[in-house]
Write a protein that holds these residues in place. Structure first.
Motif, PDB file in Angstrom:
ATOM      1  N   TYR A   1      -3.049   9.758  -6.889  1.00 24.33           N
ATOM      2  CA  TYR A   1      -3.725   8.496  -7.560  1.00 24.33           C
ATOM      3  C   TYR A   1      -3.299   7.249  -6.972  1.00 24.33           C
ATOM      4  N   TYR A   2      -4.289   6.464  -7.185  1.00 27.97           N
ATOM      5  CA  TYR A   2      -3.917   4.933  -6.609  1.00 27.97           C
ATOM      6  C   TYR A   2      -4.528   3.893  -7.668  1.00 27.97           C
ATOM      7  N   PHE A   3      -4.092   2.738  -7.087  1.00 29.59           N
ATOM      8  CA  PHE A   3      -4.255   1.594  -7.995  1.00 29.59           C
ATOM      9  C   PHE A   3      -5.078   0.521  -7.182  1.00 29.59           C
ATOM     10  N   LEU A   4      -6.052  -0.172  -8.035  1.00 32.56           N
ATOM     11  CA  LEU A   4      -7.009  -0.992  -7.297  1.00 32.56           C
ATOM     12  C   LEU A   4      -6.276  -2.500  -7.528  1.00 32.56           C
ATOM     13  N   MET A   5      -6.737  -3.511  -6.885  1.00 35.23           N
ATOM     14  CA  MET A   5      -6.266  -4.632  -7.010  1.00 35.23           C
ATOM     15  C   MET A   5      -7.137  -5.504  -8.204  1.00 35.23           C
ATOM     16  N   PRO A   6      -6.463  -6.315  -8.698  1.00 36.23           N
ATOM     17  CA  PRO A   6      -7.285  -6.886  -9.999  1.00 36.23           C
ATOM     18  C   PRO A   6      -8.466  -7.624  -9.484  1.00 36.23           C
ATOM     19  N   PRO A   7      -9.504  -8.062 -10.455  1.00 43.13           N
ATOM     20  CA  PRO A   7     -10.946  -8.719 -10.011  1.00 43.13           C
ATOM     21  C   PRO A   7     -10.830  -9.885  -9.301  1.00 43.13           C
ATOM     22  N   ILE A   8      -9.858 -10.624  -9.185  1.00 46.77           N
ATOM     23  CA  ILE A   8      -9.475 -11.659  -8.265  1.00 46.77           C
ATOM     24  C   ILE A   8      -9.868 -11.342  -6.636  1.00 46.77           C
ATOM     25  N   TYR A   9      -9.614  -9.976  -6.534  1.00 46.06           N
ATOM     26  CA  TYR A   9      -9.742  -9.361  -5.054  1.00 46.06           C
ATOM     27  C   TYR A   9     -11.114  -8.498  -5.025  1.00 46.06           C
TER      28      TYR A   9
ATOM     29  N   THR B   1      -4.667  -2.387 -10.923  1.00 46.61           N
ATOM     30  CA  THR B   1      -5.334  -1.855 -12.239  1.00 46.61           C
ATOM     31  C   THR B   1      -5.479  -0.480 -12.142  1.00 46.61           C
ATOM     32  N   TYR B   2      -5.725   0.371 -13.090  1.00 45.91           N
ATOM     33  CA  TYR B   2      -5.803   1.712 -13.031  1.00 45.91           C
ATOM     34  C   TYR B   2      -6.978   2.310 -13.842  1.00 45.91           C
ATOM     35  N   GLU B   3      -7.872   2.854 -13.621  1.00 50.72           N
ATOM     36  CA  GLU B   3      -9.195   3.489 -14.396  1.00 50.72           C
ATOM     37  C   GLU B   3      -8.754   4.749 -15.057  1.00 50.72           C
ATOM     38  N   ALA B   4      -8.594   4.998 -16.130  1.00 53.97           N
ATOM     39  CA  ALA B   4      -8.570   6.296 -16.870  1.00 53.97           C
ATOM     40  C   ALA B   4      -9.958   6.540 -17.432  1.00 53.97           C
ATOM     41  N   ALA B   5     -10.134   7.965 -17.129  1.00 52.87           N
ATOM     42  CA  ALA B   5     -11.358   8.695 -17.963  1.00 52.87           C
ATOM     43  C   ALA B   5     -11.336   8.710 -19.426  1.00 52.87           C
ATOM     44  N   ASP B   6     -10.079   8.782 -19.743  1.00 53.32           N
ATOM     45  CA  ASP B   6      -9.974   8.959 -21.272  1.00 53.32           C
ATOM     46  C   ASP B   6      -8.577   8.445 -21.845  1.00 53.32           C
ATOM     47  N   ALA B   7      -8.222   7.840 -22.876  1.00 52.58           N
ATOM     48  CA  ALA B   7      -6.940   7.841 -23.231  1.00 52.58           C
ATOM     49  C   ALA B   7      -6.046   8.628 -22.838  1.00 52.58           C
TER      50      ALA B   7
ATOM     51  N   TYR C   1       0.650  -1.105  -0.137  1.00 52.64           N
ATOM     52  CA  TYR C   1      -0.018   0.008  -0.039  1.00 52.64           C
ATOM     53  C   TYR C   1       0.845   1.386  -0.006  1.00 52.64           C
ATOM     54  N   ARG C   2       0.328   2.437  -0.127  1.00 53.50           N
ATOM     55  CA  ARG C   2       1.101   3.641  -0.094  1.00 53.50           C
ATOM     56  C   ARG C   2       1.487   4.089   1.270  1.00 53.50           C
ATOM     57  N   GLY C   3       2.806   4.790   1.175  1.00 55.39           N
ATOM     58  CA  GLY C   3       3.313   5.216   2.459  1.00 55.39           C
ATOM     59  C   GLY C   3       3.032   6.765   2.382  1.00 55.39           C
ATOM     60  N   ARG C   4       3.679   7.401   3.233  1.00 52.31           N
ATOM     61  CA  ARG C   4       3.482   8.680   3.493  1.00 52.31           C
ATOM     62  C   ARG C   4       4.030   9.848   2.240  1.00 52.31           C
ATOM     63  N   ASP C   5       4.789   8.962   1.516  1.00 51.37           N
ATOM     64  CA  ASP C   5       5.254   9.794   0.428  1.00 51.37           C
ATOM     65  C   ASP C   5       4.281   9.410  -0.983  1.00 51.37           C
ATOM     66  N   TYR C   6       2.993   8.659  -0.651  1.00 51.69           N
ATOM     67  CA  TYR C   6       2.111   8.331  -1.596  1.00 51.69           C
ATOM     68  C   TYR C   6       2.539   7.317  -2.787  1.00 51.69           C
ATOM     69  N   ARG C   7       3.724   6.814  -2.406  1.00 47.08           N
ATOM     70  CA  ARG C   7       4.107   5.885  -3.428  1.00 47.08           C
ATOM     71  C   ARG C   7       3.725   4.501  -2.676  1.00 47.08           C
ATOM     72  N   TYR C   8       3.569   3.341  -3.553  1.00 45.25           N
ATOM     73  CA  TYR C   8       3.481   2.182  -3.183  1.00 45.25           C
ATOM     74  C   TYR C   8       4.984   1.390  -2.698  1.00 45.25           C
ATOM     75  N   HIS C   9       5.029   0.823  -1.662  1.00 48.19           N
ATOM     76  CA  HIS C   9       6.450   0.298  -1.346  1.00 48.19           C
ATOM     77  C   HIS C   9       6.199  -1.467  -1.110  1.00 48.19           C
ATOM     78  N   ALA C  10       7.095  -1.886  -2.103  1.00 49.68           N
ATOM     79  CA  ALA C  10       7.050  -3.408  -2.255  1.00 49.68           C
ATOM     80  C   ALA C  10       8.700  -3.939  -1.982  1.00 49.68           C
ATOM     81  N   ASP C  11       8.800  -4.078  -0.656  1.00 50.24           N
ATOM     82  CA  ASP C  11       9.867  -4.693  -0.375  1.00 50.24           C
ATOM     83  C   ASP C  11       9.800  -6.296  -0.327  1.00 50.24           C
ATOM     84  N   LEU C  12      10.098  -6.701  -1.208  1.00 46.85           N
ATOM     85  CA  LEU C  12       9.694  -8.282  -1.555  1.00 46.85           C
ATOM     86  C   LEU C  12      10.628  -9.277  -0.633  1.00 46.85           C
ATOM     87  N   GLN C  13      11.925  -8.685  -0.161  1.00 51.02           N
ATOM     88  CA  GLN C  13      12.489  -9.249   0.636  1.00 51.02           C
ATOM     89  C   GLN C  13      11.956  -9.639   2.109  1.00 51.02           C
ATOM     90  N   GLN C  14      11.126  -8.574   2.377  1.00 48.97           N
ATOM     91  CA  GLN C  14      10.605  -8.802   3.723  1.00 48.97           C
ATOM     92  C   GLN C  14       9.227  -9.531   3.594  1.00 48.97           C
TER      93      GLN C  14
END
Length: 691
Positions: free
Chosen positions: A151-159, A72-78, A43-56
């Motif tokens: 802006y943020y991302f949503l998990m794919p439809p399996i979630y 996934t990301y929903e765009a209103a237009d191209a 999930y997003r941290g205080r800097d608004y970026r997603y943190h994926a430390d896969l070693q942890q």
């Protein structure tokens, strides 16, 4: 002459009415979105970026294996999505199955930020990052290229419709193609609870609570017709607020169920049709039928919480302190989002927009009472919902990772932009609108501007320590508007002259670095790293300065020792600007660059300031400025406002440059931009007051 004035005012009135009616038709109502949120995921941290430390996250992963990150990301237009990547090891970025970008050895070694413009189609877009596990690192940070861009991302439809990015178990080899069908075959984390179970394990939700503490659980069900239902539960049960048990008659439609249960007891609940048999499905009261989560859960409480109110906008007190609604499983919450771009938001352009609306409401009380009532109701709704969600937003920041999707500027407050403009408008609207509970927000804004905002040795505001690194160690003329109007109203709110003294001090400090004596204009920015002013007389920047100075002069005592010097600055800036008004009455994006485009927001700001100067006797010769205001409003009606109430020619939000061409060729105008709507309404009101 009186007939000419009446006709002019009728024209301003019709233009303002068209703008207001269009704005209210599109933005008068809104509601919040609620989604599940798993704190144990990516999930997003205080800097608004997603943190994926896969070693942890994947400590047993072998070197040389891969993990896929999927969102996934929903765009209103191209469009394109500006996307930052800070790799810990090799990362490839796929968009809709196509490899679009990736890290390089330099960014991997230094964990430095790379920025890509990723192509987005209209609608749903699949974003997949493929991370390789190396001895140097495994995973990445990614998302917004600049702090507080929410802006943020949503998990794919399996979630089930939740924010975040899921990650795969380690893979020995790469997929042949990165498409949804291939990705679904992988094993994904974080794991979801078993939604097929007919029991609710509260110890999983509150693992550190004692067994004899209490929880409140609410859910809902839909009766397709009037019917008798059998309600079976081992917990105390209320139906639509009334205690029930056994068989009960219900009307058709949706019904709420509330349970009071001890945490050590596994909750069992079933609802069956008493006559025909068959179970009725439980649904979450906010997330609805399409979401697998069924329960909203509050707790823990030391004793049974008598009179507990079911509401979804504010945190509540528990034995662990303030908390909000949990969902089934561990570390899973109900989270609030504001997906309405222009309702219930708090930002500086909206602060100007609402200021224009409240002044228009006051003008329209006699001209169009019905529309004035509509504006009044809208302003109260927008402001009150911003007030009411502040407590939730601060809880969200502390409890769920730092990047909020409600009130994100006030929860990440580090600049005058974040608070001053809207705070000023909140105080202005509170004068004649029945708002409750706004004092906490005003205190937060007042403390930041008066005590926290960085200053030079002489007390002048400047920018440092921001999430937005590009602004580091600079002074922006914009910040006169982001501070002075609030300080003017804050002085009245506190009953103290000190905020006015601070406001006056700012003009002398800003003029020291930004005022260009030979042109009688303000430079946009001073860069302390290079010890230079940019030397660009940006139109809206000068508008901010002159308009804000008029705000101060309206409330500063006639006997104030700095008033004459401030009046001299007002006259000098007015003269420098008026000299550059074109034949149409418009002012240009770069004021002294006539080939740059005619810019509407600065034209409106100058019209406002000129009118105030004329009406209050601030000019030694007022007629040129009276005509300047009239010409500017005529130009706005011809060039910036169409019959449908669209607003044209407003520069978007800016960065800065030492080149005029950046402002003229890259900072292009946008249709119906909120940097211009409110100030144009203010200009039209000022034009009507001028007569």
């Amino acid at each position: 002459m009186d007939r000419a004035k009446s006709m002019a005012n009728a024209s301003e009135f019709q233009s303002a009415k068209a703008i207001v009616e269009r704005y209210l038709s599109l933005h008068a109502d809104g509601s919040y979105t609620y989604r599940p949120f798993m704190k144990k995921g990516i999930y997003r941290g205080r800097d608004y970026r997603y943190h994926a430390d896969l070693q942890q996250l994947l400590p047993s992963a072998k070197l040389g294996t891969f993990s896929y990150l999927w969102g996934t990301y929903e765009a209103a237009d191209a469009t394109t999505l500006r996307f930052a990547l800070i790799p810990y090891g090799p990362v490839k970025i796929h968009v809709n199955g196509v490899l679009e970008a990736g890290s390089d050895i330099f960014s991997e070694r230094y964990r430095s930020k790379q920025i890509f413009d990723l192509p987005m189609k209209k609608g749903n877009n699949e974003l997949v990052l493929v991370c390789e596990n190396t001895s140097g690192g495994f995973g990445c940070e990614f998302g917004t290229w600049v702090g507080k861009l929410d802006y943020y991302f949503l998990m794919p439809p399996i979630y089930p419709c939740m924010e975040g990015v899921c990650y795969s178990e380690p893979q020995e080899s790469l997929l042949d193609s990165v498409n949804a069908d291939a990705l679904k075959a992988l094993s994904w984390l974080p794991r979801l609870p078993d939604f097929s179970a007919d029991k609710l394990d509260l110890t999983e939700v509150f693992p550190r609570a004692s067994d004899d503490e209490w929880a409140v659980v609410t859910t809902s069900f839909n009766a397709p017709k009037p019917m008798w239902c059998n309600l079976r539960s081992n917990a105390e049960l209320a139906l639509d607020g009334q205690s029930v048990s056994g068989s009960v008659e219900v009307k058709s439609g949706s019904h709420s169920l509330t349970l009071f249960a001890r945490i050590g007891e596994t909750v069992q609940l079933s609802i069956t049709d008493a006559k025909q048999g068959g179970c009725l499905s439980l649904t979450h009261p906010l997330l609805g039928l399409d979401c697998a989560y069924r329960f909203a859960i509050a707790g823990p409480f030391v004793v049974r919480p008598e009179g507990f109110t079911i509401q979804f906008t504010k945190p509540f007190s528990t034995s662990n302190g303030l908390d909000f609604w949990h969902l089934e499983g561990g570390d899973t919450y109900l989270r609030m989002y504001n997906d309405n771009a222009l309702f219930g938001h708090w930002n500086y352009p909206l602060g100007v927009t609402l200021y224009g609306l409240v002044e228009t409401e006051r003008m329209f009380k006699d001209l169009d009472p019905e529309l004035a009532v509509q504006i009044h109701a809208y302003l109260k709704r927008h402001l009150q919902i911003s007030i009411d969600t502040y407590e939730y937003a601060m809880w969200d920041k502390d409890a769920l990772g730092g990047a909020t999707a409600v009130h994100h500027l006030m929860t990440s407050l580090d600049s005058l932009d974040d608070c001053g403009s809207f705070g000023s408008t909140l105080l202005e609207i509170a004068k004649d609108h029945d708002l409750t509970g706004y004092e906490t927000l005003i205190e937060a804004v007042g403390v930041h501007i008066s005590k926290t905002q960085p200053r030079l040795a002489d007390g002048t505001f400047f920018r440092t320590g921001l999430m937005h690194e590009f602004h580091e160690n600079t002074m922006w003329v914009d910040d006169l508007y982001m501070s002075v109007p609030f300080l003017c109203r804050y002085a009245a709110y506190l009953g103290s002259d000190e905020p006015l003294e601070d406001a006056a001090r700012q003009f002398f400090g800003f003029a020291k670095y930004l005022y260009m004596q030979d042109q009688q204009l303000m430079s946009h920015v001073y860069d302390f790293d290079r010890n230079i002013a940019t030397g660009i007389p940006w139109g809206r920047g000068n508008g901010w300065a002159l308009f804000s100075l008029s705000e101060l002069l309206l409330v500063l005592a006639q006997s104030h020792p700095k008033r004459e010097a401030l009046l001299a600055l007002f006259r000098n800036l007015s003269s420098g600007c008026l000299r550059l008004q074109d034949e149409m009455g418009m002012f240009h994006q770069v004021l002294d660059m006539q080939e740059s485009y005619q810019e509407s927001s600065c034209t409106a700001m100058f019209a406002c300031a000129f009118s105030r100067g004329v009406r209050n006797g601030w000019y030694e010769e007022s007629e040129p400025y009276r005509q300047g205001c009239i010409k500017a409003c005529e130009g706005l009606k011809k060039m910036a406002i169409d019959s449908d109430g669209h607003v044209w020619g407003v520069c978007r939000g800016s960065e800065f440059s030492c080149s005029k061409h950046y402002y003229a060729e890259q900072l292009l105008p946008r249709l119906d931009d909120t940097h211009g709507i409110g100030i144009i309404l203010l200009a039209l009101c000022e034009r009507m007051k001028l007569d």
